[in-house]
Design a protein around this motif. Structure first.
Motif, short mmCIF file in Angstrom:
data_model
loop_
_atom_site.label_atom_id
_atom_site.label_comp_id
_atom_site.label_asym_id
_atom_site.label_seq_id
_atom_site.Cartn_x
_atom_site.Cartn_y
_atom_site.Cartn_z
N LEU A 1 1.00 -1.27 0.12
CA LEU A 1 0.30 -0.29 -0.10
C LEU A 1 1.02 1.30 0.38
O LEU A 1 0.64 2.40 -0.71
N LEU B 1 0.76 3.13 -4.16
CA LEU B 1 -0.14 4.28 -3.46
C LEU B 1 0.44 5.44 -4.91
O LEU B 1 -0.02 6.22 -4.89
N SER C 1 -6.82 7.06 -6.08
CA SER C 1 -5.51 6.65 -5.93
C SER C 1 -5.41 5.44 -3.91
O SER C 1 -6.18 4.36 -4.38
N VAL C 2 -6.57 6.43 -3.30
CA VAL C 2 -6.46 5.62 -2.16
C VAL C 2 -7.67 4.21 -2.46
O VAL C 2 -7.91 3.63 -1.99
N VAL D 1 -6.36 1.40 -4.47
CA VAL D 1 -5.29 0.74 -4.36
C VAL D 1 -5.75 -0.43 -2.81
O VAL D 1 -5.68 -1.47 -2.83
N LEU E 1 -2.31 5.21 6.23
CA LEU E 1 -2.12 5.57 4.67
C LEU E 1 -1.35 6.92 5.03
O LEU E 1 -0.37 8.01 4.70
N GLY F 1 -1.17 9.36 1.52
CA GLY F 1 -2.42 8.82 1.56
C GLY F 1 -3.32 10.67 1.37
O GLY F 1 -2.55 11.45 0.27
#
Length: 303
Positions: free
Chosen positions: A140, A144, A166-167, A170, A240, A246
């Motif tokens: 992750l 990411l 994107s978060v 993934v 994240l 994140g």
């Protein structure tokens, strides 16, 4: 199932707590409007006397008073209550989107593998084994930023929308396999049952058998597993953001609040208190709700 669930006081209370968090997230703009603050304005920088020369709230307990109910964020001087409310909104929307996508993917691939068997089952099962072999946490963190570059030039600032997408992508890619395996196993047991054989003899298509005969009989593991997946995605998305891959400034987020709290806890422990307590209550309530849903669906449970 509903009668058994209603008799479970822990489950009912947990359901109300979960609904409360979702209501807070959905009504975040309304709460902000009624409260008269927003999560982006630096009140401590705009109004003298709120932060000291080191950037910490002047008033005790993180600056909690009648104007700022949960205090002020160190350094930036933003309102903690609206940061938390909008952070809940962000985290729950991401987790809900990932849960829906992961559940749909698990239903599609898990039931297909279990019902068709043969090469389809072999390929899907090996694909699940391959994905589950990845170390999720490291994957992750490493993958990411790569996903974000697919949408935006790495030399440019990544928009918040792209970061959220994107978060979600993934977490979805690595979040459906456990439920997929559960549904595959359940389908393998169901496809030999008499009602499935009767549907085949009557000339029903595979799609109709899956939709009418198999899917209604796997609703229980789907709902139970989904209630465990969503809080797990909330904490993963927060982790994240905590690690800096994140969501980032200025987007309100649970994980970003923890990252700031980890830097200032020695001088301002209060800032970590509210997001920490809120996250613990939410995760515990959702896990208890999952246990209650599982027990309610189990006909052998004595209530």
């Amino acid at each position: 199932m509903w009668r058994r669930f209603r008799r479970d006081r822990v489950g009912v209370i947990s359901a109300f707590v979960v609904l409360f968090f979702f209501a807070v997230g959905l009504l975040a703009p309304v709460i902000s409007w009624l409260y008269g603050k927003d999560p982006y304005t630096s009140y401590g920088l705009n109004e003298p006397g709120l932060l000291n020369e080191f950037g910490y709230p002047v008033k005790p307990n993180g600056g909690i008073d009648g104007e700022f109910w949960f205090g002020l964020e160190p350094f930036m001087g933003r309102d903690v209550l609206t940061q938390l409310v909008y952070g809940i909104r962000t985290s729950l929307l991401i987790a809900l989107a990932v849960t829906v996508l992961a559940t749909l993917t698990a239903i599609l691939l898990g039931i297909t593998a279990g019902y068709l068997g043969g090469k389809a089952d072999f390929l899907i099962s090996r694909f699940i084994d391959l994905l589950m072999a990845f170390p999720n946490q490291l994957f992750l963190v490493a993958f990411l930023p790569i996903v974000a570059t697919l949408f935006v030039d790495p030399r440019q600032e990544t928009p918040t929308t792209v970061r959220v997408v994107s978060v979600v992508v993934v977490l979805w890619m690595l979040g459906w396999m456990t439920l997929g395996r559960i549904l595959r196993g359940a389908t393998l047991a169901l496809r030999e049952r008499e009602f499935v054989e009767a549907a085949k003899v009557s000339g029903a298509s595979p799609w109709r058998i899956i939709r009418k005969e198999l899917l209604p009989n796997v609703v229980s593991p789907i709902l139970v597993q989904a209630t465990y997946m969503l809080p797990n995605f909330v904490t993963t998305a927060a982790a994240l953001s905590f690690l800096g891959v994140g969501l980032v400034e200025p987007t309100p987020d649970w994980g970003r609040m923890f990252a700031i709290g980890a830097d200032v806890y020695r001088a301002d422990l209060t800032y970590m208190f509210f997001p920490g307590v809120a996250l613990v209550i939410f995760v515990v309530a959702f896990n208890l709700l999952g246990d209650s849903v599982r027990d309610a669906f189990d006909p052998k449970t004595n209530r």
